[in-house]
Design a protein around this motif. Sequence first.
Motif, PDB file in Angstrom:
ATOM      1  N   GLU A  33      -5.882   1.316   6.286  1.00 49.62           N
ATOM      2  CA  GLU A  33      -6.201   0.124   6.610  1.00 49.62           C
ATOM      3  C   GLU A  33      -7.449   0.111   7.645  1.00 49.62           C
ATOM      4  O   GLU A  33      -8.093  -1.099   7.490  1.00 49.62           O
ATOM      5  N   ARG A  34      -8.234   0.613   7.651  1.00 53.84           N
ATOM      6  CA  ARG A  34      -9.196   0.545   8.918  1.00 53.84           C
ATOM      7  C   ARG A  34     -10.442   1.076   7.443  1.00 53.84           C
ATOM      8  O   ARG A  34     -12.080   0.279   8.194  1.00 53.84           O
ATOM      9  N   ASP A  35     -10.147   1.795   6.477  1.00 53.41           N
ATOM     10  CA  ASP A  35     -11.184   1.910   5.351  1.00 53.41           C
ATOM     11  C   ASP A  35     -10.931   0.864   4.669  1.00 53.41           C
ATOM     12  O   ASP A  35     -10.421   2.309   3.614  1.00 53.41           O
ATOM     13  N   PRO A  36     -10.366   0.640   3.635  1.00 54.51           N
ATOM     14  CA  PRO A  36     -10.063  -0.417   2.538  1.00 54.51           C
ATOM     15  C   PRO A  36     -10.456   0.871   1.088  1.00 54.51           C
ATOM     16  O   PRO A  36      -9.847   1.122   0.189  1.00 54.51           O
ATOM     17  N   GLY A  37     -11.729   0.896   1.132  1.00 54.81           N
ATOM     18  CA  GLY A  37     -12.107   1.551   0.173  1.00 54.81           C
ATOM     19  C   GLY A  37     -12.031   3.098  -0.002  1.00 54.81           C
ATOM     20  O   GLY A  37     -12.187   3.658  -1.097  1.00 54.81           O
ATOM     21  N   TYR A  38     -11.146   3.684   1.109  1.00 55.56           N
ATOM     22  CA  TYR A  38     -11.020   4.936   1.128  1.00 55.56           C
ATOM     23  C   TYR A  38      -9.830   5.687   0.015  1.00 55.56           C
ATOM     24  O   TYR A  38      -9.700   6.084  -0.846  1.00 55.56           O
ATOM     25  N   LYS A  39      -8.501   3.876   0.286  1.00 59.29           N
ATOM     26  CA  LYS A  39      -7.220   4.525  -0.901  1.00 59.29           C
ATOM     27  C   LYS A  39      -7.857   4.208  -2.152  1.00 59.29           C
ATOM     28  O   LYS A  39      -7.182   5.023  -3.177  1.00 59.29           O
ATOM     29  N   GLU A  40      -9.082   3.389  -3.096  1.00 63.87           N
ATOM     30  CA  GLU A  40      -9.544   3.287  -4.542  1.00 63.87           C
ATOM     31  C   GLU A  40     -10.293   4.609  -3.957  1.00 63.87           C
ATOM     32  O   GLU A  40      -9.891   4.618  -5.803  1.00 63.87           O
ATOM     33  N   LEU A  41     -11.451   5.635  -3.758  1.00 61.44           N
ATOM     34  CA  LEU A  41     -11.622   6.918  -3.888  1.00 61.44           C
ATOM     35  C   LEU A  41     -10.494   7.367  -4.618  1.00 61.44           C
ATOM     36  O   LEU A  41     -10.670   8.475  -4.901  1.00 61.44           O
ATOM     37  N   LYS A  43      -7.894   7.072  -5.231  1.00 61.70           N
ATOM     38  CA  LYS A  43      -6.819   7.291  -6.849  1.00 61.70           C
ATOM     39  C   LYS A  43      -7.957   7.703  -7.927  1.00 61.70           C
ATOM     40  O   LYS A  43      -7.193   8.224  -8.734  1.00 61.70           O
ATOM     41  N   ARG A  44      -9.133   7.263  -7.494  1.00 61.27           N
ATOM     42  CA  ARG A  44     -10.178   7.174  -8.985  1.00 61.27           C
ATOM     43  C   ARG A  44     -10.190   8.897  -8.524  1.00 61.27           C
ATOM     44  O   ARG A  44     -10.064  10.021  -9.976  1.00 61.27           O
ATOM     45  N   MET A  45     -10.264   9.921  -7.955  1.00 63.80           N
ATOM     46  CA  MET A  45      -9.970  11.507  -7.563  1.00 63.80           C
ATOM     47  C   MET A  45      -8.938  12.225  -8.455  1.00 63.80           C
ATOM     48  O   MET A  45      -9.460  13.095  -9.264  1.00 63.80           O
ATOM     49  N   GLU A  46      -7.671  11.369  -7.921  1.00 60.13           N
ATOM     50  CA  GLU A  46      -6.695  11.531  -8.906  1.00 60.13           C
ATOM     51  C   GLU A  46      -6.688  11.716  -9.793  1.00 60.13           C
ATOM     52  O   GLU A  46      -6.293  12.032 -10.860  1.00 60.13           O
ATOM     53  N   ASN A  47      -7.051   9.898 -10.750  1.00 58.73           N
ATOM     54  CA  ASN A  47      -7.254  10.103 -12.571  1.00 58.73           C
ATOM     55  C   ASN A  47      -8.332  10.969 -12.778  1.00 58.73           C
ATOM     56  O   ASN A  47      -7.859  11.557 -13.864  1.00 58.73           O
ATOM     57  N   ILE A  48      -9.452  11.033 -11.700  1.00 58.58           N
ATOM     58  CA  ILE A  48     -10.051  12.460 -12.399  1.00 58.58           C
ATOM     59  C   ILE A  48      -9.470  13.267 -12.717  1.00 58.58           C
ATOM     60  O   ILE A  48      -9.919  14.778 -13.637  1.00 58.58           O
ATOM     61  N   GLU A  49      -8.557  14.257 -11.510  1.00 60.72           N
ATOM     62  CA  GLU A  49      -7.947  15.207 -11.763  1.00 60.72           C
ATOM     63  C   GLU A  49      -7.171  15.759 -12.854  1.00 60.72           C
ATOM     64  O   GLU A  49      -6.995  16.606 -13.787  1.00 60.72           O
ATOM     65  N   ALA A  50      -6.408  14.017 -12.846  1.00 56.84           N
ATOM     66  CA  ALA A  50      -5.375  14.239 -13.924  1.00 56.84           C
ATOM     67  C   ALA A  50      -6.413  14.174 -15.658  1.00 56.84           C
ATOM     68  O   ALA A  50      -5.582  15.307 -16.565  1.00 56.84           O
ATOM     69  N   ARG A  51      -7.562  13.665 -15.615  1.00 58.63           N
ATOM     70  CA  ARG A  51      -8.406  13.885 -16.766  1.00 58.63           C
ATOM     71  C   ARG A  51      -8.511  14.673 -17.456  1.00 58.63           C
ATOM     72  O   ARG A  51      -8.478  15.478 -17.712  1.00 58.63           O
TER      73      ARG A  51
END
Length: 302
Positions: A33-41, A43-51
Amino acid sequence: MELKVSIATIGLLLIFLASLPDIKAENVEDVDERDPGYKELIKRMENIEARDNVNTELNHRILALENLVKGQQSQISSLQETIEKQADVNKQLHDRVQYLESRDKANGAIETEMKSQKKRIQVVEEFIKNLGDKHTTVRENGGKERTVNKIVQRNIRSIQRRENEQTVAFFAYLTNHIENPGVHQIIAFDHVTTNIGNGYNAFAGDFRAPVAGTYVFATTLMAGSYSTGYHFQIMQNAQYVSNIYIPNGGTASQEVVLQLNQGDNVSIHNIDAGQPVYGHGYSTFSGFLLQQNYSSPGIVGK
């Protein structure tokens, strides 16, 4: 007064710093809530790990498929070799069957003709037998007297020669080199150009006399290397007839005249082990019937 303010400011700063561990201990949702870009990062890391995990799994599967393909290619190569060998065996069997069928057909025609001739000769022989010991004489051209029996017998022999006379001749040569022949191995000249009377067997490499008589045989052999001299023998019924010697890397020819009974066989034998024989038509074997023996028991009517 200014000193008191500074002390108060420092106190407030210390209180603020003391509150920082509580911030680190807060839930991720509060941090997001304090850093809205953190959650997006995240998610992107999780997607990269999944790939990455998917790629690793795909690499394992590709490697397994490659190993499977290699194994199947090896099996296919082995099956192709087996098929080629079987095709060669089938061709040899086919050629053998054709040879046997043609020989049986020829033998059947000969047997039919021989039965007919035998009946005719039996009639004539019965006529001679009925003459008994009569000594009736006749005068032939030139005034020479002969008994009837002798004249008839001479005519019968002439008829037998004309009606039983056979033509026998063959010629064959070696197609491929024989790289490592064994001791006393028969040289099988596999390509048959002429085989009148079906006396020569390309598979066994020997000639069997269809009728008794005097035969002429000839052979030419070419050495397959220059290492040493070669020795061969012409054999009749597994008995030595003559020797053939080939000097280093050369050729040699031999011709023999043999008296054969019906069924006798003649062949060319190798004497030295491991001495190659040159093919491509340079090594040949041939023979023919020079004169038939009509007094042999194998002749019909005798």
